[in-house]
Design a protein around this motif. Structure first.
Motif, PDB file in Angstrom:
ATOM      1  N   THR A 163       0.839  -1.209   0.000  1.00 33.30           N
ATOM      2  CA  THR A 163       0.000   0.000   0.000  1.00 33.30           C
ATOM      3  C   THR A 163       0.867   1.249   0.000  1.00 33.30           C
ATOM      4  OG1 THR A 163      -1.816  -1.117   1.146  1.00 33.30           O
ATOM      5  CG2 THR A 163      -1.742   1.289   1.293  1.00 33.30           C
ATOM      6  N   ALA A 164       1.909   1.257   0.832  1.00 29.16           N
ATOM      7  CA  ALA A 164       2.791   2.417   0.891  1.00 29.16           C
ATOM      8  C   ALA A 164       3.489   2.656  -0.438  1.00 29.16           C
ATOM      9  CB  ALA A 164       3.823   2.224   2.002  1.00 29.16           C
ATOM     10  N   ILE A 165       3.978   1.578  -1.050  1.00 27.42           N
ATOM     11  CA  ILE A 165       4.661   1.714  -2.344  1.00 27.42           C
ATOM     12  C   ILE A 165       3.698   2.227  -3.396  1.00 27.42           C
ATOM     13  CG2 ILE A 165       5.763   0.416  -4.201  1.00 27.42           C
ATOM     14  CD1 ILE A 165       6.905  -1.431  -1.977  1.00 27.42           C
ATOM     15  N   SER A 166       2.478   1.730  -3.379  1.00 25.43           N
ATOM     16  CA  SER A 166       1.468   2.158  -4.350  1.00 25.43           C
ATOM     17  C   SER A 166       1.116   3.624  -4.184  1.00 25.43           C
ATOM     18  CB  SER A 166       0.209   1.299  -4.206  1.00 25.43           C
ATOM     19  OG  SER A 166      -0.818   1.750  -5.054  1.00 25.43           O
ATOM     20  N   GLU A 167       1.005   4.070  -2.944  1.00 21.20           N
ATOM     21  CA  GLU A 167       0.547   5.438  -2.681  1.00 21.20           C
ATOM     22  C   GLU A 167       1.671   6.464  -2.713  1.00 21.20           C
ATOM     23  OE1 GLU A 167      -1.480   5.237   1.048  1.00 21.20           O
ATOM     24  OE2 GLU A 167      -3.259   4.240   0.204  1.00 21.20           O
ATOM     25  N   LYS A 168       2.881   6.069  -2.283  1.00 19.86           N
ATOM     26  CA  LYS A 168       3.969   7.041  -2.122  1.00 19.86           C
ATOM     27  C   LYS A 168       5.212   6.721  -2.941  1.00 19.86           C
ATOM     28  CE  LYS A 168       4.403   6.310   2.220  1.00 19.86           C
ATOM     29  NZ  LYS A 168       4.912   6.404   3.601  1.00 19.86           N
ATOM     30  N   GLN A 169       5.227   5.561  -3.572  1.00 25.93           N
ATOM     31  CA  GLN A 169       6.398   5.086  -4.313  1.00 25.93           C
ATOM     32  C   GLN A 169       7.582   4.763  -3.418  1.00 25.93           C
ATOM     33  OE1 GLN A 169       6.181   4.405  -7.714  1.00 25.93           O
ATOM     34  NE2 GLN A 169       4.066   4.813  -7.126  1.00 25.93           N
ATOM     35  N   THR A 170       7.323   4.674  -2.110  1.00 23.02           N
ATOM     36  CA  THR A 170       8.368   4.283  -1.172  1.00 23.02           C
ATOM     37  C   THR A 170       7.718   3.740   0.085  1.00 23.02           C
ATOM     38  OG1 THR A 170      10.385   5.007  -0.015  1.00 23.02           O
ATOM     39  CG2 THR A 170       8.540   6.549  -0.051  1.00 23.02           C
ATOM     40  N   ALA A 171       8.453   2.919   0.840  1.00 25.47           N
ATOM     41  CA  ALA A 171       7.947   2.381   2.102  1.00 25.47           C
ATOM     42  C   ALA A 171       9.092   2.329   3.106  1.00 25.47           C
ATOM     43  CB  ALA A 171       7.360   0.983   1.906  1.00 25.47           C
ATOM     44  N   THR A 172       8.762   2.555   4.374  1.00 21.01           N
ATOM     45  CA  THR A 172       9.750   2.509   5.444  1.00 21.01           C
ATOM     46  C   THR A 172       9.388   1.389   6.405  1.00 21.01           C
ATOM     47  OG1 THR A 172      10.137   4.889   5.281  1.00 21.01           O
ATOM     48  CG2 THR A 172      10.865   3.792   7.293  1.00 21.01           C
ATOM     49  N   LEU A 173      10.314   0.443   6.583  1.00 26.45           N
ATOM     50  CA  LEU A 173      10.131  -0.718   7.439  1.00 26.45           C
ATOM     51  C   LEU A 173      11.156  -0.661   8.561  1.00 26.45           C
ATOM     52  CD1 LEU A 173       9.138  -3.598   8.158  1.00 26.45           C
ATOM     53  CD2 LEU A 173      10.697  -4.468   6.382  1.00 26.45           C
ATOM     54  N   LEU A 174      10.688  -0.575   9.804  1.00 27.83           N
ATOM     55  CA  LEU A 174      11.562  -0.556  10.967  1.00 27.83           C
ATOM     56  C   LEU A 174      11.440  -1.894  11.689  1.00 27.83           C
ATOM     57  CD1 LEU A 174      10.904   3.038  12.323  1.00 27.83           C
ATOM     58  CD2 LEU A 174      12.735   2.253  10.837  1.00 27.83           C
ATOM     59  N   VAL A 175      12.574  -2.506  11.989  1.00 26.38           N
ATOM     60  CA  VAL A 175      12.556  -3.877  12.508  1.00 26.38           C
ATOM     61  C   VAL A 175      13.404  -4.015  13.763  1.00 26.38           C
ATOM     62  CG1 VAL A 175      12.091  -4.911  10.263  1.00 26.38           C
ATOM     63  CG2 VAL A 175      14.466  -4.534  10.981  1.00 26.38           C
ATOM     64  N   SER A 176      13.080  -5.049  14.534  1.00 25.63           N
ATOM     65  CA  SER A 176      13.801  -5.378  15.757  1.00 25.63           C
ATOM     66  C   SER A 176      14.687  -6.599  15.530  1.00 25.63           C
ATOM     67  CB  SER A 176      12.808  -5.684  16.883  1.00 25.63           C
ATOM     68  OG  SER A 176      11.993  -4.573  17.164  1.00 25.63           O
ATOM     69  N   GLY A 177      15.668  -6.762  16.413  1.00 27.21           N
ATOM     70  CA  GLY A 177      16.467  -7.972  16.422  1.00 27.21           C
ATOM     71  C   GLY A 177      15.825  -8.997  17.346  1.00 27.21           C
ATOM     72  N   GLY A 178      16.625  -9.938  17.819  1.00 25.41           N
ATOM     73  CA  GLY A 178      16.109 -10.976  18.711  1.00 25.41           C
ATOM     74  C   GLY A 178      15.593 -12.171  17.941  1.00 25.41           C
ATOM     75  N   GLY A 179      15.482 -13.290  18.627  1.00 27.95           N
ATOM     76  CA  GLY A 179      15.114 -14.528  17.951  1.00 27.95           C
ATOM     77  C   GLY A 179      13.657 -14.631  17.560  1.00 27.95           C
ATOM     78  N   THR A 180      12.770 -13.944  18.282  1.00 34.33           N
ATOM     79  CA  THR A 180      11.337 -14.117  18.051  1.00 34.33           C
ATOM     80  C   THR A 180      10.909 -13.810  16.619  1.00 34.33           C
ATOM     81  OG1 THR A 180      10.881 -13.640  20.384  1.00 34.33           O
ATOM     82  CG2 THR A 180       9.023 -13.512  18.860  1.00 34.33           C
ATOM     83  N   ASP A 234       5.932   3.349   7.805  1.00 36.65           N
ATOM     84  CA  ASP A 234       4.790   2.535   7.372  1.00 36.65           C
ATOM     85  C   ASP A 234       4.603   1.278   8.213  1.00 36.65           C
ATOM     86  OD1 ASP A 234       4.048   4.098   4.908  1.00 36.65           O
ATOM     87  OD2 ASP A 234       6.150   3.652   4.481  1.00 36.65           O
ATOM     88  N   LEU A 235       5.688   0.703   8.681  1.00 34.70           N
ATOM     89  CA  LEU A 235       5.594  -0.570   9.398  1.00 34.70           C
ATOM     90  C   LEU A 235       6.714  -0.641  10.426  1.00 34.70           C
ATOM     91  CD1 LEU A 235       4.241  -3.360   9.607  1.00 34.70           C
ATOM     92  CD2 LEU A 235       5.750  -4.143   7.779  1.00 34.70           C
ATOM     93  N   THR A 236       6.350  -0.760  11.699  1.00 34.94           N
ATOM     94  CA  THR A 236       7.325  -0.837  12.781  1.00 34.94           C
ATOM     95  C   THR A 236       7.054  -2.098  13.589  1.00 34.94           C
ATOM     96  OG1 THR A 236       7.507   1.570  12.921  1.00 34.94           O
ATOM     97  CG2 THR A 236       8.257   0.303  14.827  1.00 34.94           C
ATOM     98  N   ILE A 237       8.056  -2.966  13.670  1.00 30.74           N
ATOM     99  CA  ILE A 237       7.916  -4.236  14.376  1.00 30.74           C
ATOM    100  C   ILE A 237       8.764  -4.202  15.638  1.00 30.74           C
ATOM    101  CG2 ILE A 237       8.239  -6.731  14.246  1.00 30.74           C
ATOM    102  CD1 ILE A 237       7.904  -6.461  11.200  1.00 30.74           C
ATOM    103  N   LEU A 238       8.102  -4.347  16.776  1.00 30.78           N
ATOM    104  CA  LEU A 238       8.761  -4.284  18.068  1.00 30.78           C
ATOM    105  C   LEU A 238       8.670  -5.617  18.788  1.00 30.78           C
ATOM    106  CD1 LEU A 238       7.336  -0.865  19.302  1.00 30.78           C
ATOM    107  CD2 LEU A 238       9.709  -1.309  18.622  1.00 30.78           C
ATOM    108  N   GLY A 239       9.600  -5.831  19.685  1.00 33.77           N
ATOM    109  CA  GLY A 239       9.525  -6.940  20.607  1.00 33.77           C
ATOM    110  C   GLY A 239       9.462  -6.405  22.022  1.00 33.77           C
ATOM    111  N   MET A 240       9.460  -7.313  22.983  1.00 37.77           N
ATOM    112  CA  MET A 240       9.438  -6.930  24.392  1.00 37.77           C
ATOM    113  C   MET A 240      10.196  -7.965  25.202  1.00 37.77           C
ATOM    114  SD  MET A 240       6.243  -6.644  27.045  1.00 37.77           S
ATOM    115  CE  MET A 240       6.336  -8.439  27.280  1.00 37.77           C
TER     116      MET A 240
END
Length: 236
Positions: free
Chosen positions: A27-44, A127-133
């Motif tokens: 959706t982000a690529i379609s609407e803005k021609q770019t997307a931002t993905l923020l990710v966490s480390g860890g095994g989960t 656009d997308l942020t994946i967190l752990g705890m």
């Protein structure tokens, strides 16, 4: 602002989260021609990243960055950059653009300004942020009572990144010097996705929902704020 998505098993959890990730990036690529993905480390999140890496997306238009990093060079033990390079930025996702959090500076404090400049170039809202705890109630590298935590939890600071020095524990190990997205930085997301598994973390999460001292359970600052939706993905 918290939505709970609980599943009977991890396979179902990762299938649902994978679909959501692909939909949001497309959706982000379609609407803005770019997307931002923020990710966490860890095994989960490893199974999620491996599956996501094989998806057919316009990966050259996706910018990938970390939500936190230990202040160690890529290739060294504990490097989240290395973890992401080995598990996400492979297969089709190898074409994505990676923005490093760790710089050449000798400390996170000295590297904070340059890290901030790199992250300010990311298209916001993210656009997308994946967190752990962690079982201690930390998220990203916002650790209980850590040096730098008070400033990092200032949601009006205007700073995306924060240098953190955590108290050594079974959770932190010996690598206590970190760079992390601040609370302000995390709240630049369209939506926060919190990925947790197991009964122990579920109990920590439930306690954090009503904890009155965010310095003891920093995840509470995210769960109790009302600016950005938080979607919690959990399975046993």
């Amino acid at each position: 602002m918290v939505t709970e998505c609980f599943f009977p098993d991890r396979e179902s959890l990762f299938a649902a989260l994978l679909t959501e990730c692909v939909d949001k990036l497309n959706t982000a690529i379609s609407e803005k021609q770019t997307a931002t993905l923020l990710v966490s480390g860890g095994g989960t999140p490893k199974p999620l990243y491996e599956q996501l890496s094989m998806q057919v997306l316009d990966w050259p238009k996706v910018n990938v960055a970390l939500v936190d990093e230990r202040w160690v060079d890529a290739g060294q033990s504990g490097s989240n950059e290395t973890f992401v390079m080995n598990n996400l930025l492979i297969n089709n996702a190898a074409a994505a653009n990676y923005i490093a959090m760790k710089g050449p500076e000798t400390s996170a404090v000295l590297g904070q300004e340059n890290c901030e400049q790199r992250y300010q170039q990311l298209s916001a809202p993210f656009d997308l942020t994946i967190l752990g705890m962690g079982p201690d109630g930390h998220t990203a590298s916002l650790f209980p009572k850590a040096k730098g935590l008070v400033q990092a939890l200032d949601d009006k600071s205007g700073h995306l990144c924060a240098a953190i020095n955590a108290h050594p524990s079974d959770v932190t190990g010996s690598l206590t010097e970190r760079m992390s997205l601040s609370l302000f930085g995390l709240l630049q997301s369209q939506e926060l996705h919190l990925l947790i598994t197991g009964e122990e973390k579920l109990a920590v999460y439930k306690k954090a929902l009503t904890s009155e001292d965010v310095s003891l359970t920093p995840i509470s600052a995210l769960l109790q704020q009302t600016k950005v939706p938080v979607k919690v993905f959990w399975a046993p």
